[in-house]
Write a protein that holds these residues in place. Structure first.
Motif, PDB file in Angstrom:
ATOM      1  N   SER A   1      -5.558  -6.682   0.006  1.00 14.80           N
ATOM      2  CA  SER A   1      -5.732  -7.607  -1.237  1.00 14.80           C
ATOM      3  C   SER A   1      -4.152  -8.278  -1.456  1.00 14.80           C
ATOM      4  CB  SER A   1      -6.073  -6.981  -2.292  1.00 14.80           C
ATOM      5  OG  SER A   1      -5.372  -5.936  -2.807  1.00 14.80           O
ATOM      6  N   PRO A   2      -4.147  -9.346  -2.151  1.00 15.35           N
ATOM      7  CA  PRO A   2      -2.985  -9.957  -2.622  1.00 15.35           C
ATOM      8  C   PRO A   2      -1.933  -8.729  -3.387  1.00 15.35           C
ATOM      9  CG  PRO A   2      -4.454 -11.592  -2.792  1.00 15.35           C
ATOM     10  CD  PRO A   2      -5.434 -10.413  -2.417  1.00 15.35           C
ATOM     11  N   GLU A   3      -2.955  -8.054  -4.202  1.00 16.92           N
ATOM     12  CA  GLU A   3      -2.155  -7.205  -5.113  1.00 16.92           C
ATOM     13  C   GLU A   3      -1.664  -6.053  -4.229  1.00 16.92           C
ATOM     14  OE1 GLU A   3      -4.920  -9.166  -7.896  1.00 16.92           O
ATOM     15  OE2 GLU A   3      -5.046  -8.172  -5.642  1.00 16.92           O
ATOM     16  N   ASP A   4      -2.261  -5.460  -3.219  1.00 21.61           N
ATOM     17  CA  ASP A   4      -1.718  -4.362  -2.436  1.00 21.61           C
ATOM     18  C   ASP A   4      -0.705  -4.885  -1.438  1.00 21.61           C
ATOM     19  OD1 ASP A   4      -3.438  -2.688  -3.527  1.00 21.61           O
ATOM     20  OD2 ASP A   4      -4.771  -2.944  -1.701  1.00 21.61           O
ATOM     21  N   ALA A   5      -0.586  -6.382  -1.108  1.00 19.47           N
ATOM     22  CA  ALA A   5       0.400  -6.848  -0.658  1.00 19.47           C
ATOM     23  C   ALA A   5       1.813  -6.820  -1.177  1.00 19.47           C
ATOM     24  CB  ALA A   5      -0.036  -8.358   0.142  1.00 19.47           C
ATOM     25  N   CYS A   6       1.478  -7.427  -2.501  1.00 16.24           N
ATOM     26  CA  CYS A   6       2.698  -7.584  -3.355  1.00 16.24           C
ATOM     27  C   CYS A   6       3.531  -6.059  -3.530  1.00 16.24           C
ATOM     28  CB  CYS A   6       2.330  -7.949  -4.796  1.00 16.24           C
ATOM     29  SG  CYS A   6       2.044 -10.054  -4.821  1.00 16.24           S
ATOM     30  N   ARG A   7       2.675  -5.234  -3.716  1.00 19.22           N
ATOM     31  CA  ARG A   7       3.232  -3.624  -3.706  1.00 19.22           C
ATOM     32  C   ARG A   7       3.901  -3.377  -2.389  1.00 19.22           C
ATOM     33  NH1 ARG A   7      -2.106  -2.316  -5.892  1.00 19.22           N
ATOM     34  NH2 ARG A   7      -2.086  -2.023  -8.148  1.00 19.22           N
ATOM     35  N   TYR A   8       3.265  -3.670  -1.337  1.00 17.58           N
ATOM     36  CA  TYR A   8       3.900  -3.544  -0.123  1.00 17.58           C
ATOM     37  C   TYR A   8       5.166  -4.031   0.141  1.00 17.58           C
ATOM     38  CZ  TYR A   8       4.381  -3.364   5.015  1.00 17.58           C
ATOM     39  OH  TYR A   8       4.861  -3.233   6.437  1.00 17.58           O
ATOM     40  N   TYR A   9       5.260  -5.224  -0.080  1.00 20.00           N
ATOM     41  CA  TYR A   9       6.681  -5.858  -0.144  1.00 20.00           C
ATOM     42  C   TYR A   9       7.838  -5.352  -1.073  1.00 20.00           C
ATOM     43  CZ  TYR A   9       3.525  -9.796   1.911  1.00 20.00           C
ATOM     44  OH  TYR A   9       2.561 -10.214   2.741  1.00 20.00           O
ATOM     45  N   ALA A  10       7.269  -4.853  -2.310  1.00 16.77           N
ATOM     46  CA  ALA A  10       8.194  -4.389  -3.237  1.00 16.77           C
ATOM     47  C   ALA A  10       8.701  -3.093  -2.641  1.00 16.77           C
ATOM     48  CB  ALA A  10       7.412  -4.114  -4.647  1.00 16.77           C
ATOM     49  N   GLU A  11       7.915  -2.386  -2.124  1.00 10.88           N
ATOM     50  CA  GLU A  11       8.094  -0.988  -1.451  1.00 10.88           C
ATOM     51  C   GLU A  11       9.378  -1.262  -0.371  1.00 10.88           C
ATOM     52  OE1 GLU A  11       4.399   0.709  -0.425  1.00 10.88           O
ATOM     53  OE2 GLU A  11       3.862   1.243  -2.399  1.00 10.88           O
ATOM     54  N   LYS A  12       9.411  -2.367   0.123  1.00  9.54           N
ATOM     55  CA  LYS A  12      10.257  -2.674   1.232  1.00  9.54           C
ATOM     56  C   LYS A  12      11.400  -3.379   0.950  1.00  9.54           C
ATOM     57  CE  LYS A  12       7.461  -1.680   4.909  1.00  9.54           C
ATOM     58  NZ  LYS A  12       7.780  -0.888   6.009  1.00  9.54           N
ATOM     59  N   GLY A  13      11.533  -3.236  -0.591  1.00  5.36           N
ATOM     60  CA  GLY A  13      12.971  -4.052  -1.126  1.00  5.36           C
ATOM     61  C   GLY A  13      12.774  -5.112  -1.760  1.00  5.36           C
ATOM     62  N   VAL A  14      11.648  -5.823  -2.011  1.00  2.00           N
ATOM     63  CA  VAL A  14      11.800  -7.191  -2.534  1.00  2.00           C
ATOM     64  C   VAL A  14      11.636  -6.958  -4.012  1.00  2.00           C
ATOM     65  CG1 VAL A  14      10.242  -9.284  -2.642  1.00  2.00           C
ATOM     66  CG2 VAL A  14      10.438  -8.390  -0.583  1.00  2.00           C
ATOM     67  N   ARG A  15      12.334  -7.932  -4.672  1.00  2.00           N
ATOM     68  CA  ARG A  15      12.333  -7.631  -6.331  1.00  2.00           C
ATOM     69  C   ARG A  15      11.267  -8.505  -6.928  1.00  2.00           C
ATOM     70  NH1 ARG A  15      18.290 -10.273  -7.215  1.00  2.00           N
ATOM     71  NH2 ARG A  15      17.290 -10.484  -9.313  1.00  2.00           N
ATOM     72  N   VAL A  16      10.993  -9.616  -6.339  1.00  4.38           N
ATOM     73  CA  VAL A  16       9.802 -10.463  -6.945  1.00  4.38           C
ATOM     74  C   VAL A  16       8.841 -10.773  -5.731  1.00  4.38           C
ATOM     75  CG1 VAL A  16       9.149 -12.291  -8.134  1.00  4.38           C
ATOM     76  CG2 VAL A  16      11.192 -11.295  -8.703  1.00  4.38           C
TER      77      VAL A  16
END
Length: 298
Positions: free
Chosen positions: A195-210
């Motif tokens: 899902s888009p939500e899980d993707a956002c979390r994934y990117y954040a865990e890799k270091g993305v701020r927003v």
């Protein structure tokens, strides 16, 4: 000092309005044709400038041709504070043929040409240092990752990447160096299968701020500081969605310069990108700041 330096593709786009795309060995008639300047970085830079941001652009062109001349004249006419059109000898300039259906969907045939040959040593390093933000879009994957790492390590700029159509492997390589990462939901489904939500979390865990995912007629979602933010799509009469995502990026980066919260940012970006869908091509219907603010409040 630029607000944002956009680095990536600029293309000549030929758009044809059709009832439906042709089948193999079929000839169809187009009801309208438009020749315009497209490209991921170019359209985002145009949106940012239209809204009042101080934008720069680094892009590439090939050998002299009608396409090269078209792109060069378009970029020069914008009167950007900084514009670098890097000539790559022995190559052709990028070109897209886009068939736009009556329902707004598109069939795109794209030729990348010279953009595939950009290297780090071709770029003006001082320009990279003299900007508050750097946005990468429409570059070859390996170069995009290399450039994101260089910019993070050698500049103080916020690093933004258009994640549309990037592979998971390339995305994972660049995410530690990226502050703002925005793909579309089709790319998310293809690369992560979530899902888009899980993707956002994934990117954040890799270091993305927003992190943010655009979802077309479902609006957009963003994630920062462990909080999700949502906004519905703008209600518009859609003619063509070409460049809508690129325009979203340009508007999003403009909102960052205004230090708006994510709820206001998403509503604004949905309104801006939605209004651009009322014209043929990504630049034809770019709204003003005032028009976007008015639409946002509807």
């Amino acid at each position: 000092m630029l607000d944002c330096l956009f680095i990536g593709s600029t293309t000549k786009d030929t758009l044809l309005l059709v009832d439906a795309p042709p089948a193999s060995d079929q000839r169809i008639a187009a009801s309208a044709v438009v020749h315009t300047c497209g490209g991921v970085a170019s359209v985002a830079a145009s949106a940012f400038q239209k809204l009042g941001g101080c934008a720069g652009l680094i892009t590439a062109v090939g050998d002299l041709s009608d396409v090269t001349d078209f792109i060069t004249k378009n970029i020069m006419a914008r009167k950007l504070p900084y514009a670098s059109l890097l000539r790559v000898p022995g190559t052709n300039s990028p070109f897209s043929a886009i068939q736009v259906e009556s329902n707004g969907k598109r069939c795109i045939t794209h030729f990348g040409g010279c953009i595939r040959h950009l290297t780090l040593d071709m770029l003006d390093k001082q320009a990279l240092a003299d900007t508050n933000m750097i946005h990468l879009g429409g570059l070859e994957e390996h170069f995009c990752a290399e450039l994101a790492a260089y910019c993070k390590e050698h500049t103080d700029a916020l690093i933004s990447v258009d994640g549309g159509n990037l592979s998971r492997e390339a995305t994972d390589r660049m995410l530690p160096y990226v502050d703002v990462f925005i793909p579309d939901d089709k790319t998310v489904l293809k690369t992560l299968g979530c899902s888009p939500e899980d993707a956002c979390r994934y990117y954040a865990e890799k270091g993305v701020r927003v992190s943010c995912v655009t979802m077309g007629d479902k609006g957009s979602v963003a994630y920062a500081h462990n909080t999700f933010h949502y906004a519905p799509p703008a209600k518009v009469s859609v003619l063509d969605t070409t460049g809508a995502g690129d325009n979203f990026h340009g508007a999003f980066l403009y909102c960052l310069t205004q230090k708006w919260d994510l709820d206001r940012t998403l509503r604004f970006c949905n309104a801006f990108s939605g209004l651009t869908c009322q014209g043929l091509g990504g630049l034809a219907a770019e709204p003003t700041l005032e028009e976007t603010l008015q639409k946002m409040e509807e």
